[in-house]
Design a protein around this motif. Sequence first.
Motif, PDB file in Angstrom:
ATOM      1  N   LEU A 191       0.866  -1.172   0.000  1.00  0.00           N
ATOM      2  CA  LEU A 191       0.000   0.000   0.000  1.00  0.00           C
ATOM      3  C   LEU A 191       0.904   1.224   0.000  1.00  0.00           C
ATOM      4  O   LEU A 191       1.750   1.369   0.892  1.00  0.00           O
ATOM      5  N   VAL A 192       0.740   2.085  -0.985  1.00  0.00           N
ATOM      6  CA  VAL A 192       1.632   3.229  -1.170  1.00  0.00           C
ATOM      7  C   VAL A 192       0.825   4.515  -1.086  1.00  0.00           C
ATOM      8  O   VAL A 192      -0.228   4.642  -1.726  1.00  0.00           O
ATOM      9  N   LEU A 193       1.320   5.467  -0.301  1.00  0.00           N
ATOM     10  CA  LEU A 193       0.650   6.764  -0.174  1.00  0.00           C
ATOM     11  C   LEU A 193       1.623   7.790   0.390  1.00  0.00           C
ATOM     12  O   LEU A 193       2.743   7.452   0.785  1.00  0.00           O
ATOM     13  N   ASN A 194       1.191   9.043   0.434  1.00  0.00           N
ATOM     14  CA  ASN A 194       1.960  10.115   1.063  1.00  0.00           C
ATOM     15  C   ASN A 194       1.163  10.669   2.236  1.00  0.00           C
ATOM     16  O   ASN A 194      -0.077  10.590   2.252  1.00  0.00           O
ATOM     17  N   PHE A 195       1.861  11.220   3.222  1.00  0.00           N
ATOM     18  CA  PHE A 195       1.160  11.769   4.378  1.00  0.00           C
ATOM     19  C   PHE A 195       1.916  12.960   4.957  1.00  0.00           C
ATOM     20  O   PHE A 195       3.135  13.078   4.799  1.00  0.00           O
ATOM     21  N   ALA A 196       1.163  13.836   5.618  1.00  0.00           N
ATOM     22  CA  ALA A 196       1.742  14.962   6.343  1.00  0.00           C
ATOM     23  C   ALA A 196       1.861  14.599   7.812  1.00  0.00           C
ATOM     24  O   ALA A 196       1.162  13.699   8.292  1.00  0.00           O
ATOM     25  N   HIS A 197       2.779  15.287   8.542  1.00  0.00           N
ATOM     26  CA  HIS A 197       2.970  14.993   9.959  1.00  0.00           C
ATOM     27  C   HIS A 197       3.406  16.253  10.683  1.00  0.00           C
ATOM     28  O   HIS A 197       3.917  17.207  10.064  1.00  0.00           O
ATOM     29  N   THR A 198       3.214  16.264  11.982  1.00  0.00           N
ATOM     30  CA  THR A 198       3.453  17.490  12.759  1.00  0.00           C
ATOM     31  C   THR A 198       4.870  17.611  13.290  1.00  0.00           C
ATOM     32  O   THR A 198       5.280  18.689  13.724  1.00  0.00           O
ATOM     33  N   VAL A 199       5.628  16.525  13.303  1.00  0.00           N
ATOM     34  CA  VAL A 199       7.015  16.550  13.780  1.00  0.00           C
ATOM     35  C   VAL A 199       7.952  16.461  12.577  1.00  0.00           C
ATOM     36  O   VAL A 199       7.731  15.664  11.659  1.00  0.00           O
ATOM     37  N   ASP A 200       8.999  17.251  12.576  1.00  0.00           N
ATOM     38  CA  ASP A 200       9.953  17.275  11.469  1.00  0.00           C
ATOM     39  C   ASP A 200      10.654  15.924  11.328  1.00  0.00           C
ATOM     40  O   ASP A 200      11.088  15.326  12.319  1.00  0.00           O
ATOM     41  N   HIS A 201      10.795  15.446  10.104  1.00  0.00           N
ATOM     42  CA  HIS A 201      11.439  14.134   9.887  1.00  0.00           C
ATOM     43  C   HIS A 201      12.960  14.210   9.937  1.00  0.00           C
ATOM     44  O   HIS A 201      13.633  13.166   9.993  1.00  0.00           O
ATOM     45  N   ARG A 253       0.016   5.096  14.648  1.00  0.00           N
ATOM     46  CA  ARG A 253       0.281   4.028  15.627  1.00  0.00           C
ATOM     47  C   ARG A 253       1.421   3.142  15.144  1.00  0.00           C
ATOM     48  O   ARG A 253       2.323   2.799  15.929  1.00  0.00           O
ATOM     49  N   ARG A 254       1.419   2.779  13.860  1.00  0.00           N
ATOM     50  CA  ARG A 254       2.498   1.938  13.326  1.00  0.00           C
ATOM     51  C   ARG A 254       3.837   2.677  13.356  1.00  0.00           C
ATOM     52  O   ARG A 254       4.892   2.044  13.497  1.00  0.00           O
ATOM     53  N   MET A 255       3.795   4.003  13.229  1.00  0.00           N
ATOM     54  CA  MET A 255       5.007   4.813  13.282  1.00  0.00           C
ATOM     55  C   MET A 255       5.451   5.088  14.716  1.00  0.00           C
ATOM     56  O   MET A 255       6.445   5.781  14.946  1.00  0.00           O
ATOM     57  N   GLN A 256       4.719   4.560  15.695  1.00  0.00           N
ATOM     58  CA  GLN A 256       5.017   4.780  17.120  1.00  0.00           C
ATOM     59  C   GLN A 256       5.026   6.269  17.461  1.00  0.00           C
ATOM     60  O   GLN A 256       5.765   6.727  18.335  1.00  0.00           O
ATOM     61  N   SER A 257       4.205   7.026  16.709  1.00  0.00           N
ATOM     62  CA  SER A 257       4.028   8.475  16.916  1.00  0.00           C
ATOM     63  C   SER A 257       5.333   9.258  16.813  1.00  0.00           C
ATOM     64  O   SER A 257       5.417  10.394  17.299  1.00  0.00           O
ATOM     65  N   MET A 258       6.358   8.697  16.191  1.00  0.00           N
ATOM     66  CA  MET A 258       7.653   9.394  16.131  1.00  0.00           C
ATOM     67  C   MET A 258       7.600  10.639  15.248  1.00  0.00           C
ATOM     68  O   MET A 258       8.475  11.504  15.353  1.00  0.00           O
ATOM     69  N   GLY A 260       4.698  12.481  15.161  1.00  0.00           N
ATOM     70  CA  GLY A 260       3.554  13.224  15.672  1.00  0.00           C
ATOM     71  C   GLY A 260       2.257  12.832  14.989  1.00  0.00           C
ATOM     72  O   GLY A 260       2.072  11.688  14.548  1.00  0.00           O
ATOM     73  N   ARG A 261       1.360  13.789  14.877  1.00  0.00           N
ATOM     74  CA  ARG A 261       0.052  13.545  14.278  1.00  0.00           C
ATOM     75  C   ARG A 261       0.200  13.366  12.768  1.00  0.00           C
ATOM     76  O   ARG A 261       0.887  14.146  12.088  1.00  0.00           O
TER      77      ARG A 261
END
Length: 408
Positions: A191-201, A253-258, A260-261
């Motif tokens: 499953l391939v997709l893109n996502f935004a997140h609140t913590v800098d990668h 959840r799979r990312m262990q919230s590393m 953020g949201r």
Amino acid sequence: MPTPATPAETEANILVAGTGPAGLIGALAFADANFRVTLVGPEPNVQDGRTTALMNPALAILDRLGVLRTLAHKSAPLKVMRIVDGTARLIRSPVVTFHANEIDEHRFGLNIPNAVLVATLAEAVSANPSIEWRKTLVSQWQLEPERATARLADGSAVSARLVVAADGRASPAREAAGISVSSRPFPQAALVLNFAHTVDHAFTSTEFHTETGPFTQVPLPGRRSSLVCVVRPETAQELAALDDDALSRHIERRMQSMLGRVTVEPGRQIYPLSTSTPWRFAHKRVALVGEAAHVFPPIGAQGLNLGIRDIVDLLETASQNRPDPGTPKALLSYDLRRRPDIVARTSAVNLLNLSLLSSMLPAQIARSTTLGLLGRFAPLRAFFMREGLQPGSGFSALAGSLREQVQR
């Protein structure tokens, strides 16, 4: 005797079949080396939401072809790569982190959106006077001792001394050349997709190893990342059917919230996984590159990087045989050049993938031990990183280090 050319035919030095990234790069590379090139294939898909991680050696090729600057502005550097054991098994591996600065690199490579990659390459091809682009499909191949001819869907034909088969995993050119393939499906889909997140990668890519395969986050510009989630086919369908909020929570959840949201972006794609290796990589004036030459699961960012090395080796072989780059001798030379790299990379990726799927204790111990050694021993980690970028570079660095020690 070869059939004489008809008025509807054109003669080219090199015929490139396929307009995916490998085909477009192949056409540009051969044109850059002063070969006359005909590219056959429709306009590429610029709606592909996937991304491609290209390592520094591949980027050097794109720089030489004059397209890297455009790509770099719309891509994210990969400065740190991390492997996390996300299984719940008895024996788990330690976290292993690879930093590019450990091997004196400011980055391992760039993560490039496929839509940007193919659009940039297609624009460069269209602007190159040494490339004739026939935006149609090959309806029939005619492979003769002196030349190869592609009968096209528009009624015309193109002949060449060498066919660069970049026409994908089901390669019609490969089939026409009579090259058999060893293939195996896996009980997995991506499953391939893109996502935004609140913590800098922080330009860090994290590959979680799970019981169903890798769950890999790769940075994009800004606070965005791409995701390749390998699971069972039925699970991929179930995840793709979730609404945005539910899928976002699942990924977080799979990312262990590393990071953020998480907020998933529109566009979800599912791809079944398999492995495929031809018995030979060139025959009857046809040389295989890209997915026509190798297919394996998306682990370790090897796919197009390996395809670009195909093109580099094929171009070197063709340049050494300019009067006729499609002779049996030239094709055998290409096959011998590519075989060690392709077989080694395909075997390593497939073995790692199977070790994730295996519940057998020896497989878990072997994987944990290997990753543990990489985590603890910096010289071994550096060797692994260099080999991941360019085959043989780890051995070269090791030999240089040994020479320095002897000279002291």
